[in-house]
Design a protein around this motif. Structure first.
Motif, PDB file in Angstrom:
ATOM      1  N   GLN A   1       0.920  -1.412  -0.464  1.00 26.84           N
ATOM      2  CA  GLN A   1       0.117   0.186   0.118  1.00 26.84           C
ATOM      3  C   GLN A   1       0.696   0.980  -0.008  1.00 26.84           C
ATOM      4  N   GLU A   2       1.922   1.373   0.742  1.00 28.30           N
ATOM      5  CA  GLU A   2       2.563   2.493   1.075  1.00 28.30           C
ATOM      6  C   GLU A   2       4.186   2.586   0.474  1.00 28.30           C
ATOM      7  N   ALA A   3       4.801   1.304  -0.805  1.00 31.49           N
ATOM      8  CA  ALA A   3       6.017   0.891  -1.564  1.00 31.49           C
ATOM      9  C   ALA A   3       5.764   1.986  -2.666  1.00 31.49           C
ATOM     10  N   PRO A   4       6.915   1.973  -2.687  1.00 34.57           N
ATOM     11  CA  PRO A   4       7.079   3.355  -3.705  1.00 34.57           C
ATOM     12  C   PRO A   4       7.341   1.370  -4.968  1.00 34.57           C
ATOM     13  N   ALA A   5       7.591   2.401  -5.733  1.00 38.70           N
ATOM     14  CA  ALA A   5       7.444   1.399  -7.354  1.00 38.70           C
ATOM     15  C   ALA A   5       8.798   0.897  -7.381  1.00 38.70           C
ATOM     16  N   ALA A   6       9.884   1.194  -6.974  1.00 38.62           N
ATOM     17  CA  ALA A   6      10.655  -0.125  -7.147  1.00 38.62           C
ATOM     18  C   ALA A   6      10.385  -0.878  -6.293  1.00 38.62           C
ATOM     19  N   GLU A   7      10.011  -1.035  -4.814  1.00 44.93           N
ATOM     20  CA  GLU A   7       9.718  -2.266  -4.431  1.00 44.93           C
ATOM     21  C   GLU A   7       7.996  -2.776  -4.622  1.00 44.93           C
ATOM     22  N   ARG A   8       7.821  -2.268  -5.457  1.00 43.53           N
ATOM     23  CA  ARG A   8       6.715  -2.652  -5.949  1.00 43.53           C
ATOM     24  C   ARG A   8       6.693  -3.788  -7.336  1.00 43.53           C
ATOM     25  N   GLN A   9       7.670  -3.751  -8.160  1.00 45.42           N
ATOM     26  CA  GLN A   9       7.718  -4.604  -8.779  1.00 45.42           C
ATOM     27  C   GLN A   9       8.940  -5.429  -7.915  1.00 45.42           C
ATOM     28  N   ILE A  10       9.020  -6.063  -6.570  1.00 45.80           N
ATOM     29  CA  ILE A  10      10.213  -6.712  -6.259  1.00 45.80           C
ATOM     30  C   ILE A  10       8.429  -7.670  -5.407  1.00 45.80           C
ATOM     31  N   ILE A  11       7.884  -6.456  -4.563  1.00 46.49           N
ATOM     32  CA  ILE A  11       6.450  -7.076  -4.051  1.00 46.49           C
ATOM     33  C   ILE A  11       5.747  -8.180  -5.658  1.00 46.49           C
ATOM     34  N   GLN A  12       5.602  -8.157  -6.473  1.00 47.14           N
ATOM     35  CA  GLN A  12       4.857  -8.377  -7.614  1.00 47.14           C
ATOM     36  C   GLN A  12       5.814  -9.446  -8.120  1.00 47.14           C
ATOM     37  N   LYS A  13       7.435  -9.577  -8.191  1.00 45.99           N
ATOM     38  CA  LYS A  13       7.759 -11.085  -8.490  1.00 45.99           C
ATOM     39  C   LYS A  13       7.888 -11.500  -7.382  1.00 45.99           C
ATOM     40  N   ILE A  14       7.672 -11.577  -5.608  1.00 46.71           N
ATOM     41  CA  ILE A  14       6.547 -12.021  -4.320  1.00 46.71           C
ATOM     42  C   ILE A  14       6.172 -13.094  -4.647  1.00 46.71           C
ATOM     43  N   ARG A  15       5.130 -12.298  -5.270  1.00 48.85           N
ATOM     44  CA  ARG A  15       3.833 -12.550  -5.150  1.00 48.85           C
ATOM     45  C   ARG A  15       3.514 -13.934  -6.577  1.00 48.85           C
ATOM     46  N   ASN A  16       3.933 -13.583  -7.883  1.00 45.62           N
ATOM     47  CA  ASN A  16       4.750 -14.673  -8.500  1.00 45.62           C
ATOM     48  C   ASN A  16       4.886 -15.776  -8.709  1.00 45.62           C
ATOM     49  N   ALA A  17       6.404 -15.707  -7.356  1.00 44.74           N
ATOM     50  CA  ALA A  17       6.786 -16.793  -6.746  1.00 44.74           C
ATOM     51  C   ALA A  17       5.820 -17.526  -5.740  1.00 44.74           C
ATOM     52  N   GLN A  18       5.626 -16.739  -4.457  1.00 48.37           N
ATOM     53  CA  GLN A  18       4.225 -17.067  -3.854  1.00 48.37           C
ATOM     54  C   GLN A  18       3.500 -18.281  -4.344  1.00 48.37           C
ATOM     55  N   GLU A  19       2.939 -17.558  -6.135  1.00 45.61           N
ATOM     56  CA  GLU A  19       1.793 -18.731  -6.743  1.00 45.61           C
ATOM     57  C   GLU A  19       2.457 -20.008  -6.639  1.00 45.61           C
ATOM     58  N   GLU A  20       3.523 -19.873  -7.610  1.00 48.02           N
ATOM     59  CA  GLU A  20       4.061 -20.903  -7.621  1.00 48.02           C
ATOM     60  C   GLU A  20       4.321 -21.834  -6.627  1.00 48.02           C
ATOM     61  N   ALA A  21       4.789 -21.684  -5.727  1.00 46.32           N
ATOM     62  CA  ALA A  21       4.998 -22.098  -4.428  1.00 46.32           C
ATOM     63  C   ALA A  21       3.763 -22.923  -4.288  1.00 46.32           C
ATOM     64  N   MET A  22       3.202 -21.916  -3.911  1.00 46.20           N
ATOM     65  CA  MET A  22       1.609 -22.291  -3.814  1.00 46.20           C
ATOM     66  C   MET A  22       1.030 -23.760  -4.382  1.00 46.20           C
ATOM     67  N   THR A  23       1.112 -23.499  -5.685  1.00 45.99           N
ATOM     68  CA  THR A  23       0.937 -24.268  -6.817  1.00 45.99           C
ATOM     69  C   THR A  23       2.032 -25.985  -6.370  1.00 45.99           C
ATOM     70  N   VAL A  24       3.025 -25.906  -5.733  1.00 48.05           N
ATOM     71  CA  VAL A  24       3.945 -26.976  -5.383  1.00 48.05           C
ATOM     72  C   VAL A  24       3.174 -27.524  -4.252  1.00 48.05           C
ATOM     73  N   VAL A  25       3.014 -26.502  -3.433  1.00 49.90           N
ATOM     74  CA  VAL A  25       2.545 -27.689  -2.407  1.00 49.90           C
ATOM     75  C   VAL A  25       1.080 -28.008  -2.919  1.00 49.90           C
ATOM     76  N   ALA A  26      -0.051 -27.593  -3.089  1.00 44.58           N
ATOM     77  CA  ALA A  26      -0.620 -28.744  -3.942  1.00 44.58           C
ATOM     78  C   ALA A  26      -0.712 -29.433  -4.569  1.00 44.58           C
ATOM     79  N   ASP A  27       0.475 -29.909  -5.198  1.00 38.37           N
ATOM     80  CA  ASP A  27       0.872 -31.367  -5.551  1.00 38.37           C
ATOM     81  C   ASP A  27       1.688 -31.899  -4.777  1.00 38.37           C
ATOM     82  N   ILE A  28       2.355 -31.178  -3.928  1.00 41.82           N
ATOM     83  CA  ILE A  28       2.724 -31.812  -2.499  1.00 41.82           C
ATOM     84  C   ILE A  28       1.282 -32.550  -1.510  1.00 41.82           C
ATOM     85  N   ALA A  29       0.588 -31.954  -1.361  1.00 38.95           N
ATOM     86  CA  ALA A  29      -0.568 -32.550  -0.742  1.00 38.95           C
ATOM     87  C   ALA A  29      -1.337 -33.706  -1.385  1.00 38.95           C
TER      88      ALA A  29
END
Length: 180
Positions: free
Chosen positions: A110-138
């Motif tokens: 919410q209060e992050a500058p633009a450069a930090e928002r790009q990093i946050i978007q990378k985190i979101r993408n990687a986290q979605e992929e990680a949750m897909t792997v968790v579903a496969d593990i489950a």
């Protein structure tokens, strides 16, 4: 007579006015000085209050970054525990931590500058992929294929979590720099 105050006294004595008017003018002058000092003090207090508020907000963002780190560590820990105890409930706890992680990430964004928002978007993408792997593990744990689930955790999920951890550390460093 030779002091600066003596010069002021001589100048005031030369003014053609009654002593009462001179004392009244001096009283009003002193009162005006007190009012100006009070206004200056209030302005300083207001600025300090704003600075304190900004510092509190910065501390809050740094705390959120630490919570993000903790939530990610909990996800990693819970995945390992799910494989050890072979319990589907442990995998449900990972999803709860994922929700906490995403909520915290949204609050930081919410209060992050633009450069930090790009990093946050990378985190979101990687986290979605990680949750897909968790579903496969489950699914593998449900099917009793614990060795395959462990292999998936070691080859895909662990590297993903490590990359997310590096990105989360970067966000934490940005927040600490902003606070400083």
């Amino acid at each position: 007579l030779r002091t600066p105050l003596g010069g002021l006294v001589r100048r005031v004595a030369r003014v053609r006015a009654s002593v009462q008017h001179k004392l009244l003018a001096a009283f009003f002058l002193v009162t005006l000085l007190f009012i100006l000092m009070g206004a200056s003090s209030l302005q300083t207090i207001h600025r300090m209050s704003q600075d304190t508020d900004r510092l509190d907000d910065a501390h809050g963002r740094v705390t959120l970054a630490h919570q993000l780190h903790h939530s990610l560590a909990m996800q990693m820990h819970l995945t390992g525990m799910a494989l050890i105890v072979r319990d589907e409930m442990a995998l449900a706890n990972i999803l709860r931590e994922n929700n906490r992680f995403n909520d915290t990430l949204a609050r930081i964004e919410q209060e992050a500058p633009a450069a930090e928002r790009q990093i946050i978007q990378k985190i979101r993408n990687a986290q979605e992929e990680a949750m897909t792997v968790v579903a496969d593990i489950a699914n593998l744990v449900r099917d009793g294929k614990v060795d395959a689930a462990t292999n998936l955790q070691l080859t895909r999920e662990d590297p993903l979590y490590r990359s997310i951890d590096a990105l989360v550390s970067e966000v934490g460093q940005h927040e600490e720099q902003r606070m400083t």
